[in-house]
Design an enzyme around this catalytic site. Structure first.
Site, short mmCIF file in Angstrom:
data_model
loop_
_atom_site.label_atom_id
_atom_site.label_comp_id
_atom_site.label_asym_id
_atom_site.label_seq_id
_atom_site.Cartn_x
_atom_site.Cartn_y
_atom_site.Cartn_z
CB CYS A 1 17.18 5.49 -43.72
SG CYS A 1 18.69 6.38 -44.21
CD GLU B 1 15.98 7.38 -40.48
OE1 GLU B 1 16.76 6.48 -40.10
OE2 GLU B 1 16.21 8.12 -41.45
CE LYS C 1 17.81 1.63 -41.83
NZ LYS C 1 18.62 2.85 -41.74
#
Length: 538
Positions: free
Chosen positions: A413, A295, A360
């Site tokens: 995440c 990430e 995201k």
């Protein structure tokens, strides 16, 4: 007989405790319960701590309003004890830039647990509202806490970290039940099973056979283990043909990941690691067709740095693609100042072209955005990533086409910790990729807990999970939760592996949380009927 007498004496002392003694008992029981989570996985401790919850609610009956406020207060103390040691590692993130954020450390390690404990308090209060006088009160607690935990996983963006159901994910055979009922069903079973020793104190009119509930609980554990063992036997790990993965784990310090001046060193490290030979027969990156980086891998906007894109194109041989995390700039007019960004995943081909992008969806509060962002910034607050205005959330979750491999479902995440919120029912992927940077949390229990939760998503969905973590733990997990390859916490290196094949959609993948909701509903109907029957005979 002496043991039984001592057991009842302990229970009586807890039931009759009040004031600070009652709060201390709840706090200590909650703290000890954390040992059931990763990396300890000492779930038998819950046979000692969860009965305390039952006895605390038993004792709340002496309070006003049928004991509901007293039960809620006991639940809050239990939750505080559970979440402080379970989430202490969040404090590490505030020490990455200590001059700016260290003063917030007490608020992080105490304030967040104090908030999350409100949901445990809610569960206790709901249980007390329908509390019967017999062994079925264990089901009242299980239903109440499952509702409370579900609310914790959904309200105000949700944070279902360390839900009680994770206690039943080790050994792996027990975790297989998640393929039927998901995390919330496991949460119900965890409370219902581990709290049963509390009813051993029952006697007289309360219960003729107080041992029956614990025996049923043990039989339930045995049934789960047998089901899991059979499922694991019937589902050996199979590999997708002609797909070779390489996960690069750079173990990069946090200050380098957000420092543009470190760009040359970051790129040099990534390129060298990615092409590292792992044995005498290894040809480095030429042996694989999917290279995966973690990430937010770069301290710059990747696609706006032509030299970085050229280096990636030079690294990748024909037929190999790169899946990487990166901060992405929004579309703005030329020369305009960039104040906000997306946390994204790119799929990049061997010629440096971007094949697809995912932004995201589930942003981290206080890490990637601030609640009431404009007001908080005017007051001088800033989130940990220091992006003015906060990150921009994506618009929808979608699978990504990967040349030479099955379609992939991207998760960034902690998007991997939300059950039922990751897989599109009408666009089923062949595997999941979780890019994360757990370097925020140092060498602590946090990264192990994150891995545990990502693994359960694989079991729930029947899909393999591939994790690339900056500092670890990177892993390749098959669709029944076996970790077929891993690179440990704090290690630097590459992890080469095949891609496990997906299996048929599980019951949970098809119907979601309906089985768990049915368990809770049936338990509440049974408990309410037993409560009414007890009231009519008293």
């Amino acid at each position: 007989m002496t043991f039984v007498r001592n057991f009842r004496d302990i229970a009586a002392a807890i039931i009759l405790a009040w004031g600070w003694k009652r709060a201390t008992i709840a706090l200590v029981a909650g703290a000890a319960s954390t040992l059931a989570m990763a990396p300890f996985n000492a779930w038998p401790v819950l046979f000692l701590t969860f009965p305390v919850m039952v006895w605390l609610i038993d004792g709340a009956g002496a309070g006003r309003m049928q004991g509901v406020p007293a039960a809620a207060m006991a639940g809050w103390w239990f939750g505080l004890g559970y979440f402080v040691p379970g989430l202490y590692w969040i404090g590490y993130a505030f020490l990455v830039d200590a001059p700016t954020f260290a003063w917030l450390l007490p608020f992080a390690i105490l304030g967040l647990p104090a908030y999350l404990a409100l949901f445990t308090a809610t569960g206790f209060a709901l249980a007390r509202l329908i509390w019967p006088g017999d062994a079925s009160r264990v089901l009242a607690l299980a239903a109440g806490l499952t509702i409370g935990e579900w609310l914790r996983g959904h309200l105000l963006t949700g944070f279902p970290w360390n839900s009680f159901g994770y206690a039943l994910t080790e050994p792996l055979a027990l975790a297989q039940t998640a393929s039927l009922i998901g995390l919330w069903g496991l949460t119900f079973l965890s409370v219902a099973i581990f709290a049963t020793p509390a009813v051993l104190i029952d006697g007289g009119s309360r219960a003729r056979r107080p041992w029956l509930a614990p025996v049923i609980a043990v039989l339930a554990l045995v049934a789960m283990a047998v089901y899991g063992a059979v499922r694991l036997t019937l589902q050996p790990t199979r590999q997708v043909a002609n797909v070779k993965l390489r996960i690069m784990q750079p173990n990069l310090p946090q200050d380098a990941r957000f420092n543009y001046a470190a760009k040359p060193q970051v790129m040099q490290k990534y390129l060298a690691l990615s092409d590292r030979a792992t044995g005498p027969q290894s040809s480095g990156v030429r042996d694989v067709n999917v290279l995966i980086w973690p990430e937010s891998a770069f301290p710059f906007f990747l696609t706006r740095e032509a030299d970085a894109m050229a280096q990636i194109a030079e690294l990748l041989p024909k037929g190999t693609v790169l899946i990487t995390g990166a901060v992405r700039a929004p579309d703005v007019p030329p020369g305009a100042r960039i104040t906000r960004a997306y946390n994204s995943i790119y799929v990049i081909d061997h010629d440096g072209s971007v094949l697809s992008i995912y932004d995201k969806l589930h942003l981290v509060p206080f890490g990637e955005f601030l609640p009431f962002q404009d007001l908080m910034e005017k007051l001088g607050f800033v989130q940990l990533t220091k992006v003015s205005g906060g990150f921009i959330p994506g618009t929808r979750r979608k699978t990504m086409e990967i040349p030479g491999a099955p379609r992939m479902l991207p998760l960034i995440c902690y998007e991997a910790v939300f059950p039922g919120d990751i897989e599109s029912r009408d666009d089923r992927a062949g595997w999941m990729v979780n890019l994360t940077n757990d370097g925020w949390f140092g060498v602590s229990t946090g990264p192990y807990q994150h891995l545990q939760q990502a693994r359960l998503r694989a079991i729930e969905e029947g899909l393999p999970m591939v994790r690339a973590a900056n500092t670890g733990v990177s892993a390749v997990i098959d669709p029944v939760g076996r970790i077929v390859a891993r690179l440990g916490l704090g290690a630097e290196g590459v992890l080469d592996s095949g891609l496990p094949s997906a299996i048929a959609p599980t019951v949970y993948a098809r119907v979601g949380d309906m089985p768990a909701a049915l368990l809770v509903a049936l338990a509440m109907v049974l408990v309410i009927r037993r409560r009414r029957r007890g009231s009519s005979t008293s």
